[in-house]
Motif scaffolding. Structure first.
Motif, mmCIF file in Angstrom:
data_model
loop_
_atom_site.group_PDB
_atom_site.id
_atom_site.type_symbol
_atom_site.label_atom_id
_atom_site.label_comp_id
_atom_site.label_asym_id
_atom_site.label_seq_id
_atom_site.Cartn_x
_atom_site.Cartn_y
_atom_site.Cartn_z
ATOM 1 N N THR A 99 0.834 -1.209 0.000
ATOM 2 C CA THR A 99 0.000 0.000 0.000
ATOM 3 C C THR A 99 0.861 1.249 0.000
ATOM 4 N N LEU A 100 1.921 1.258 0.806
ATOM 5 C CA LEU A 100 2.832 2.396 0.833
ATOM 6 C C LEU A 100 3.547 2.556 -0.508
ATOM 7 N N SER A 101 3.974 1.438 -1.100
ATOM 8 C CA SER A 101 4.647 1.505 -2.389
ATOM 9 C C SER A 101 3.752 2.116 -3.456
ATOM 10 N N LYS A 102 2.491 1.709 -3.455
ATOM 11 C CA LYS A 102 1.569 2.192 -4.486
ATOM 12 C C LYS A 102 1.141 3.633 -4.235
ATOM 13 N N ASN A 103 0.836 3.966 -2.978
ATOM 14 C CA ASN A 103 0.270 5.279 -2.669
ATOM 15 C C ASN A 103 1.314 6.363 -2.437
ATOM 16 N N ALA A 104 2.557 5.980 -2.164
ATOM 17 C CA ALA A 104 3.576 6.986 -1.853
ATOM 18 C C ALA A 104 4.875 6.761 -2.617
#
Length: 477
Positions: A99-104
Motif C-alpha cells: 500500500t505504501l509503495s503504491k500510494n507513496a
C-alpha cells in the motif's frame, strides 16, 4: 522463482555489458533471498558513461524549453502506464509494504514530475537585469547523480528530472540495494524518447563508481543523497576539480507538541509518521518534544500507538510496516536501541530483537523511548528505523533550544492550536522545512535542509536552478 538477470548498464541509449564482470545478488529484505543479479561497475564503465553524456551535451543543451517540456510530458505518460511495475519492484527490493509503495513510493514519480513541469515554465532562462545587461541561465553540463535506497524513486526523479529540464546530461548511480527500479526507470526514459547519451546508468558501490564520478574531470556537477559520511566523501572528491556539489543528507527532525493542541491526535500522528517506511526516511519526526503538562499523556498515547503498529509481509496490502532494507541496517538499529537502554532512556514500547513470529527478514519492533536527554545517542544520531525518542520541555524557548540542538536541520514539526505560536516558532527553528499540525509540503516546494543536512534544494523550480549556471552578457553600446 527465477532470478532476474539485470547485469547490463544503460550507456549511450543501449543496454551494454560491464567492462569487467562483477556480480552482486539483490536481496528481498522480507525473505532474505536473492531475487535479482546485477553487475557492479568499475571506473572503466564510468568513463564510458561520462563520455556518452559529454558527447550528448553539445546538442541536448541547446534544445528549447518547449522541447524539454514535451519530453517531460512524454516521460509522465510512459511512467503512468508502467506505474504498477514500480510499486511492485520497490516492495520487492526494499521492503516497503504494497500500500505504501503504491500510494507513496511510486506516486512521487508522478507528483514530482508535475511539479517540475510547472517549475520549468516559471524559470526565465533569458532576462534583462535592472542595468540593461542580459542574464542567461544555462545548463551546467554533465552531472553525476548518486541516489539512496530508502525512497528510491523519489530521489531518482528529484535528480534526473531537473537535470533533463535544465538541459543537462547525466550518469546515475543508484543504490546497489535497490537498483531494479532505477533500471526500470531507464526503460521508461528510453521509451519516452530521451536522446542517446543524455541519461546513462551504471550500478556499483559508492567508493568505486561513486568516487569515479565525483573525481571525473568531465563531470561538472555532483548531486548526492545519502549519509553524511557519503556526502562528505563526494564533496572532497569533487573539490579537486571545483565541481558544484549538492547534498541531501540526514536528519534528526524534532516534533514539538504543545499542550494547547489535541495531544492525543498529535501524538498518534507523530508516532505513525515516525514509523512510516519503517522509519527509513531522512525527514522522519524522530524526536518528539512534549510540553511537560501533557507529557505523561503523550507517553501513554505513544506507547499504545506503537503497540498497535503491526509488522507484516510487505507484499500484502495494509497499514503495517515492513522490514528494514538490509542486515547492516538491522544491526545498526539494534545497536542504537541498546545504546538508548544503556544510557538510561525509559523503554515504553518495543525494544531489541525481532517481533514475535518474524524470524526471517530484517524486521524490527516499533520502539518508543521516554525520558530521553537530548545529549543521548538516540537523540543525536539518525537511527533510520521505527524508533521514537520522547523529550519533555517546560517553555517555548526551551523547546526551540532543544529542537535546534542537533547537527542536522532538515525538517521540523509543530503541533499547536495557536496560529501565532506556530508562526513565531517556525521562524526560529533551524530547519529547511517546517510542518504545522500534520500538513505536508506540496509537490514543487523546495526539499532540503540547514547545517549537516545538506546543500541545495530539490523539487520544482528550486531544484532545476541547482542544475543551471548564470551568465551575464553586457548591454551592447
Amino acid at each position: 522463482m527465477a532470478i532476474l538477470d539485470r547485469r547490463k548498464f544503460y550507456i549511450n541509449g543501449a543496454w551494454v555489458d560491464p567492462a569487467t564482470p562483477n556480480d552482486l545478488g539483490v536481496i528481498n529484505p522480507a525473505t532474505e533471498e536473492v531475487f535479482a543479479t546485477i553487475s557492479m561497475g568499475s571506473e572503466a564503465d564510468v568513463d564510458a558513461a561520462v563520455a556518452a553524456a559529454r558527447a550528448a551535451f553539445a546538442s541536448y543543451s541547446r534544445t528549447s524549453v518547449d522541447d524539454r517540456i514535451a519530453l517531460l510530458e512524454s516521460i509522465l505518460a510512459v511512467y503512468k502506464r508502467r506505474y504498477d511495475e514500480f510499486a511492485t519492484t520497490i516492495t520487492q527490493e526494499m521492503g516497503a509494504p504494497a500500500t505504501l509503495s503504491k500510494n507513496a513510493q511510486a506516486a512521487v514519480g508522478v507528483g514530482h514530475l508535475e511539479g517540475f513541469l510547472k517549475g520549468l515554465k516559471e524559470i526565465q532562462f533569458r532576462s534583462t537585469n535592472f542595468n540593461g545587461d542580459t542574464i542567461l541561465r544555462e545548463p551546467i553540463g554533465v552531472c553525476g547523480l548518486i541516489t539512496p535506497w530508502n525512497w528510491p524513486m523519489n530521489q531518482i526523479v528529484l535528480k534526473v528530472l531537473p537535470a533533463l529540464a535544465a538541459g543537462c546530461t547525466m550518469v546515475l548511480k543508484p543504490s546497489e540495494l535497490t537498483p531494479i527500479d532505477a533500471m526500470l526507470y531507464a526503460e521508461v526514459l528510453h521509451e519516452a524518447g530521451v536522446p542517446a547519451g543524455v541519461f546513462n546508468l551504471v550500478n556499483g558501490e559508492g567508493p568505486v563508481v561513486g568516487a569515479a564520478l565525483s573525481r571525473h574531470p568531465q563531470v561538472d556537477m555532483m548531486s548526492f543523497t545519502g549519509s553524511t559520511r557519503g556526502g562528505t566523501a563526494v564533496a572532497r572528491d569533487g573539490a579537486a576539480t571545483v565541481k558544484r556539489v549538492t547534498l541531501e543528507l540526514g536528519g534528526k527532525s524534532p516534533n514539538l507538541v504543545f499542550a494547547d493542541t489535541d495531544v492525543e491526535a498529535a501524538v498518534k500522528r507523530g508516532v505513525r509518521h515516525c514509523f512510516q517506511n519503517t522509519g527509513q526516511s531522512c525527514n522522519a519526526p524522530t524526536r518528539m518534544l512534549v510540553e511537560r503538562s501533557a507529557y505523561d499523556q503523550a507517553v501513554e498515547v505513544a506507547k499504545a500507538t506503537a503497540e498497535a503498529t503491526e509488522v507484516g509481509d510487505p507484499a500484502l496490502e495494509g497499514s503495517h510496516i515492513g522490514p528494514l532494507v538490509s542486515q547492516l541496517q538491522f544491526d545498526r538499529v539494534q545497536t542504537l536501541i541498546q545504546a538508548a537502554i544503556d544510557e538510561g532512556a525509559r523503554l515504553v514500547a518495543g525494544g531489541p530483537g525481532k517481533p514475535d513470529g518474524r524470524n526471517v527478514g530484517y524486521f524490527v519492533k516499533p520502539t518508543v523511548f521516554a525520558d530521553v536527554r537530548n545529549d543521548m545517542r538516540i537523540a543525536q544520531e539518525e537511527v533510520f528505523g521505527p524508533v521514537l525518542a520522547m523529550i519533555p520541555f517546560d517553555t517555548e524557548e526551551e523547546a526551540i533550544e532543544i529542537a535546534n540542538d542537533t547537527p542536522y536541520g532538515l525538517a521540523a514539526y509543530i503541533q499547536t492550536g495557536d496560529p501565532e505560536r506556530a508562526g513565531r516558532v517556525s521562524t526560529q527553528l533551524r530547519a529547511g522545512m517546517v510542518h504545522i499540525n500534520g500538513e505536508d509540503m506540496g509537490y514543487g516546494s523546495p526539499f532540503g535542509g540547514y547545517k549537516m543536512s545538506g546543500l541545495g534544494r530539490e523539487g520544482g523550480h528550486f531544484g532545476i536552478e541547482d542544475f543551471l549556471e548564470v551568465k551575464v552578457v553586457s548591454r551592447p553600446k
